[in-house]
Design a protein around this motif. Structure first.
Motif, mmCIF file in Angstrom:
data_model
loop_
_atom_site.group_PDB
_atom_site.id
_atom_site.type_symbol
_atom_site.label_atom_id
_atom_site.label_comp_id
_atom_site.label_asym_id
_atom_site.label_seq_id
_atom_site.Cartn_x
_atom_site.Cartn_y
_atom_site.Cartn_z
ATOM 1 N N PRO A 152 0.814 -1.100 0.044
ATOM 2 C CA PRO A 152 0.031 -0.001 0.086
ATOM 3 C C PRO A 152 0.898 1.426 -0.013
ATOM 4 C CG PRO A 152 0.094 -0.898 2.040
ATOM 5 C CD PRO A 152 0.527 -2.028 1.302
ATOM 6 N N SER A 153 2.161 1.165 0.409
ATOM 7 C CA SER A 153 3.052 2.357 0.552
ATOM 8 C C SER A 153 4.469 1.907 0.216
ATOM 9 C CB SER A 153 3.006 3.144 1.703
ATOM 10 O OG SER A 153 3.104 2.315 2.768
ATOM 11 N N PRO A 154 5.527 2.884 -0.223
ATOM 12 C CA PRO A 154 6.651 2.341 -0.616
ATOM 13 C C PRO A 154 7.558 2.453 0.510
ATOM 14 C CG PRO A 154 6.366 4.742 -1.021
ATOM 15 C CD PRO A 154 4.992 4.118 -0.611
ATOM 16 N N PHE A 155 7.235 1.660 1.688
ATOM 17 C CA PHE A 155 7.883 1.768 2.977
ATOM 18 C C PHE A 155 8.293 0.343 3.330
ATOM 19 C CE2 PHE A 155 5.163 5.492 3.615
ATOM 20 C CZ PHE A 155 6.108 6.597 3.548
ATOM 21 N N LEU A 156 9.641 0.147 4.025
ATOM 22 C CA LEU A 156 9.874 -0.965 4.588
ATOM 23 C C LEU A 156 10.442 -0.679 5.819
ATOM 24 C CD1 LEU A 156 11.084 -1.350 1.550
ATOM 25 C CD2 LEU A 156 11.010 -3.838 2.312
ATOM 26 N N LEU A 157 10.345 -1.462 7.047
ATOM 27 C CA LEU A 157 10.981 -1.139 8.212
ATOM 28 C C LEU A 157 12.430 -1.950 8.019
ATOM 29 C CD1 LEU A 157 8.673 -1.545 10.976
ATOM 30 C CD2 LEU A 157 8.960 0.357 9.624
ATOM 31 N N ALA A 165 8.918 14.159 1.927
ATOM 32 C CA ALA A 165 9.337 14.837 0.723
ATOM 33 C C ALA A 165 10.767 14.082 0.147
ATOM 34 C CB ALA A 165 9.902 16.383 1.003
ATOM 35 N N ASP A 166 11.378 13.496 1.496
ATOM 36 C CA ASP A 166 12.215 12.624 1.123
ATOM 37 C C ASP A 166 12.029 11.304 0.529
ATOM 38 O OD1 ASP A 166 13.964 14.343 3.003
ATOM 39 O OD2 ASP A 166 13.666 13.014 4.747
ATOM 40 N N VAL A 167 10.927 10.731 0.665
ATOM 41 C CA VAL A 167 10.362 9.630 0.028
ATOM 42 C C VAL A 167 9.965 9.901 -1.527
ATOM 43 C CG1 VAL A 167 8.641 7.806 0.009
ATOM 44 C CG2 VAL A 167 9.358 8.674 2.116
ATOM 45 N N PHE A 168 9.421 11.068 -1.799
ATOM 46 C CA PHE A 168 8.951 11.462 -3.141
ATOM 47 C C PHE A 168 10.495 11.552 -3.999
ATOM 48 C CE2 PHE A 168 8.283 14.671 -6.220
ATOM 49 C CZ PHE A 168 6.825 14.524 -6.779
ATOM 50 N N LYS A 169 11.262 12.349 -3.322
ATOM 51 C CA LYS A 169 12.579 12.683 -4.097
ATOM 52 C C LYS A 169 13.285 11.091 -4.315
ATOM 53 C CE LYS A 169 13.434 17.031 -1.690
ATOM 54 N NZ LYS A 169 14.312 17.888 -0.927
ATOM 55 N N ALA A 170 13.343 10.329 -3.435
ATOM 56 C CA ALA A 170 13.780 8.946 -3.635
ATOM 57 C C ALA A 170 13.325 8.175 -4.773
ATOM 58 C CB ALA A 170 13.926 8.062 -2.339
ATOM 59 N N LEU A 171 11.825 8.186 -4.857
ATOM 60 C CA LEU A 171 11.398 7.609 -6.047
ATOM 61 C C LEU A 171 11.503 8.369 -7.249
ATOM 62 C CD1 LEU A 171 9.835 6.011 -3.457
ATOM 63 C CD2 LEU A 171 7.502 6.150 -4.663
ATOM 64 N N ALA A 172 11.683 9.571 -7.368
ATOM 65 C CA ALA A 172 11.752 10.583 -8.426
ATOM 66 C C ALA A 172 13.293 10.182 -9.048
ATOM 67 C CB ALA A 172 11.714 11.847 -7.999
ATOM 68 N N SER A 231 -0.696 11.644 -9.161
ATOM 69 C CA SER A 231 -1.747 10.910 -8.578
ATOM 70 C C SER A 231 -1.434 9.432 -8.217
ATOM 71 C CB SER A 231 -3.015 10.742 -9.534
ATOM 72 O OG SER A 231 -2.710 10.113 -10.737
ATOM 73 N N SER A 232 -0.066 9.071 -8.637
ATOM 74 C CA SER A 232 0.426 7.815 -8.492
ATOM 75 C C SER A 232 1.934 7.752 -8.241
ATOM 76 C CB SER A 232 -0.122 6.720 -9.427
ATOM 77 O OG SER A 232 0.674 6.782 -10.511
ATOM 78 N N THR A 233 2.451 6.657 -7.599
ATOM 79 C CA THR A 233 3.840 6.497 -7.485
ATOM 80 C C THR A 233 4.549 6.581 -8.962
ATOM 81 O OG1 THR A 233 3.518 4.221 -7.227
ATOM 82 C CG2 THR A 233 4.009 5.738 -5.332
ATOM 83 N N GLY A 234 3.656 5.868 -9.824
ATOM 84 C CA GLY A 234 4.253 5.549 -11.334
ATOM 85 C C GLY A 234 4.529 6.943 -11.960
ATOM 86 N N GLU A 235 3.775 8.132 -11.537
ATOM 87 C CA GLU A 235 3.941 9.235 -12.158
ATOM 88 C C GLU A 235 5.018 10.363 -11.644
ATOM 89 O OE1 GLU A 235 0.322 11.686 -11.768
ATOM 90 O OE2 GLU A 235 -0.847 9.990 -13.109
ATOM 91 N N ILE A 236 5.619 9.630 -10.473
ATOM 92 C CA ILE A 236 6.730 10.449 -9.842
ATOM 93 C C ILE A 236 8.029 10.285 -10.667
ATOM 94 C CG2 ILE A 236 8.197 10.442 -7.829
ATOM 95 C CD1 ILE A 236 5.777 9.796 -6.095
ATOM 96 N N SER A 237 8.700 11.135 -11.292
ATOM 97 C CA SER A 237 9.857 10.746 -12.542
ATOM 98 C C SER A 237 10.972 12.049 -11.920
ATOM 99 C CB SER A 237 9.376 11.091 -13.733
ATOM 100 O OG SER A 237 8.830 12.285 -13.920
ATOM 101 N N PRO A 238 12.083 11.800 -12.424
ATOM 102 C CA PRO A 238 13.393 12.680 -12.554
ATOM 103 C C PRO A 238 12.800 14.324 -12.795
ATOM 104 C CG PRO A 238 14.080 10.925 -13.369
ATOM 105 C CD PRO A 238 12.598 10.584 -13.499
ATOM 106 N N GLU A 239 11.873 14.312 -13.431
ATOM 107 C CA GLU A 239 11.374 15.746 -14.105
ATOM 108 C C GLU A 239 10.715 16.453 -13.162
ATOM 109 O OE1 GLU A 239 10.847 12.811 -15.677
ATOM 110 O OE2 GLU A 239 12.538 13.149 -17.213
ATOM 111 N N ARG A 240 10.207 15.673 -11.953
ATOM 112 C CA ARG A 240 9.594 16.275 -10.755
ATOM 113 C C ARG A 240 10.613 17.224 -9.829
ATOM 114 N NH1 ARG A 240 4.226 16.547 -11.650
ATOM 115 N NH2 ARG A 240 3.606 14.735 -12.759
ATOM 116 N N LEU A 241 12.032 17.005 -10.052
ATOM 117 C CA LEU A 241 12.962 17.555 -9.203
ATOM 118 C C LEU A 241 13.796 18.551 -9.936
ATOM 119 C CD1 LEU A 241 14.363 14.450 -7.377
ATOM 120 C CD2 LEU A 241 12.296 15.914 -6.729
ATOM 121 N N VAL A 242 14.345 19.525 -9.189
ATOM 122 C CA VAL A 242 15.334 20.470 -9.974
ATOM 123 C C VAL A 242 16.469 20.401 -8.913
ATOM 124 C CG1 VAL A 242 13.513 21.625 -11.349
ATOM 125 C CG2 VAL A 242 14.357 22.532 -8.888
#
Length: 428
Positions: free
Chosen positions: A99-104, A365-372, A417-428
């Motif tokens: 359900p989310s991109p996390f592991l312990l 934000a850290d998670v978003f950047k990592a997926l990007a 709207s999904s993790t699949g849309e998070i891409s390098p272009e989302r970061l500068v």
């Protein structure tokens, strides 16, 4: 009202509303949402030795600092007027939809934080659908924690010891306990120079803590019996003081049998010594991986990968994934950060295996950047341990729910709207 104009409230975002609603009754979160305050509160709740072991890093802790600073070098560039009324934070790892991109991430010696630590964390992780990576240095056997988790997803961390038979036994047990992957930690073939622990002259393993995977293992116990029969323990002995007697009691209490049995038989102290003799294998090389690959059909991930060439070799040697990690800054002071090496590792594996980022994750934000930058998921460490220290199982769950909500909000507000849309272009 047109259905398109309705806001879809996810179970994750219920967390944000819950906090504000409770505030109307004068209630504030038991576990601080702000990470810095979370750490401060956890320090107050823990014994100095426990906090030092969890919070500390190697040397001057520059690597710990670099793990956080690296995230600031990339900035999120939000896009507007995208329909984010429905948000999908799920990811797929080795055929399981999470359900989310996390592991312990694996953290040992949880008995320093909570008497039932590993099982407590396992229950919280299972309730949130977050895979728990069982620590090789756990305070409870993996079978016990697996029982507490029910059908919750779990993996197993392997420290490759000097005994291949012990390695095989641990992996077989992990399979039987329902673990879905093996994580081989490569960066701890020797213990780093951890100044906080050294200043307190405190290493939990010498007190019998964090060795439950060993004292519950048939191969280890057979080696232990043989070591006792052979005798000749020439290990350095501490000066005998009242503190020494206290430590002997701690060691005896760690024995899976009664404390009295552990004292009388000498097995408890012998188990600590056998663990020290067995624990790590600095001579490990790439060629040794073949044995593990032949022994298990589970996916194998290598944890501690930072160099892109090591990532390429991992794939060439038949590994199923890599975890970009510097062990939370606990091994090499002045090392590169995990986040700055992530894009180079992703480029090196060329999509052949999943890449997971570990070390330094503190917010959505850290998670978003990592997926990007190409990570499939991220490993969480210290934050959930602090939650455990403050409020047990509910504390771990609060930390996970906070991070899930923070990530979902960040993703949606950035226009995805999904993790699949998070891409390098989302970061500068």
């Amino acid at each position: 009202m047109n259905d398109k104009n309705k806001e879809t409230v996810s179970p994750t975002l219920d967390r944000q509303r819950e906090i504000y609603l409770n505030g109307l009754s004068g209630d504030r979160p038991m576990v601080p949402v702000d990470y810095d305050e979370l750490e401060v509160r956890a320090e107050r709740a823990l014994a100095p030795e426990a906090f030092a072991y969890i919070a500390g890093g190697a040397g001057h802790e520059h690597t710990m600092d670099s793990n956080r600073e690296a995230f600031g070098q990339r900035r999120i560039l939000p896009r507007m007027l995208n329909d984010v009324s429905e948000r999908d934070t799920s990811v797929t790892l080795f055929g399981r939809r999470l359900p989310s991109p996390f592991l312990l991430s694996p953290i040992g010696v949880l008995e320093m934080v909570d008497p039932d630590g590993d099982a407590t964390v396992g229950r919280a992780a299972a309730s949130e659908g977050v895979p728990m990576i069982f620590s090789n240095q756990a305070s409870q056997p993996m079978e016990h924690v697996a029982g507490a988790m029910g059908d919750g997803p779990r993996w197993f961390q392997l420290y490759w010891s000097k005994s291949d038979d012990l390695v095989k036994s641990l992996v077989t047990r992990a399979e039987e306990a329902g673990c879905e992957a093996i994580v081989v930690t490569l960066d701890t073939t020797m213990l780093g120079w951890r100044t906080r622990d050294l200043d307190l002259a405190y290493l939990p393993f010498l007190r019998g803590k964090g060795i439950a995977q060993y004292t519950s293992d048939p191969v280890f116990l057979k080696r232990l019996e043989q070591a006792i029969q052979e005798g000749g323990d020439d290990a350095p002995k501490p000066r005998v003081t009242m503190e020494t007697l206290k430590v002997l009691r701690e060691v005896a209490q760690s024995w899976p049998g009664s404390t009295l049995e552990g004292l009388r038989s000498g097995k408890a102290r012998a188990a600590v010594q056998e663990f020290i003799n067995t624990y790590s294998r600095p001579s490990l090389t790439w060629d040794d991986l073949a044995m593990l690959r032949e022994h298990t059909r589970l996916p194998i991930l290598l944890k501690g990968i930072l160099h892109p060439e090591d990532a390429r070799m991992a794939v060439d040697y038949g590994m199923d994934g890599v975890i970009v990690s510097n062990h939370g800054g606990r091994q090499v002071d002045g090392a590169v950060s995990s986040f700055e090496m992530l894009p180079r590792v992703v480029e090196a594996v060329q999509g052949r295996v999943p890449v997971i980022l570990d070390s330094g994750i503190r917010g959505g934000a850290d998670v978003f950047k990592a997926l990007a930058l190409g990570a499939t998921a991220v490993g969480l460490g210290r934050p959930w341990v602090y939650g455990l220290a403050l409020n047990g199982e509910d504390g771990v769950r609060e930390v996970l729910r906070n991070l899930k909500t923070d990530f979902e909000l960040t993703m949606g507000l950035a226009g995805c709207s999904s993790t699949g849309e998070i891409s390098p272009e989302r970061l500068v």
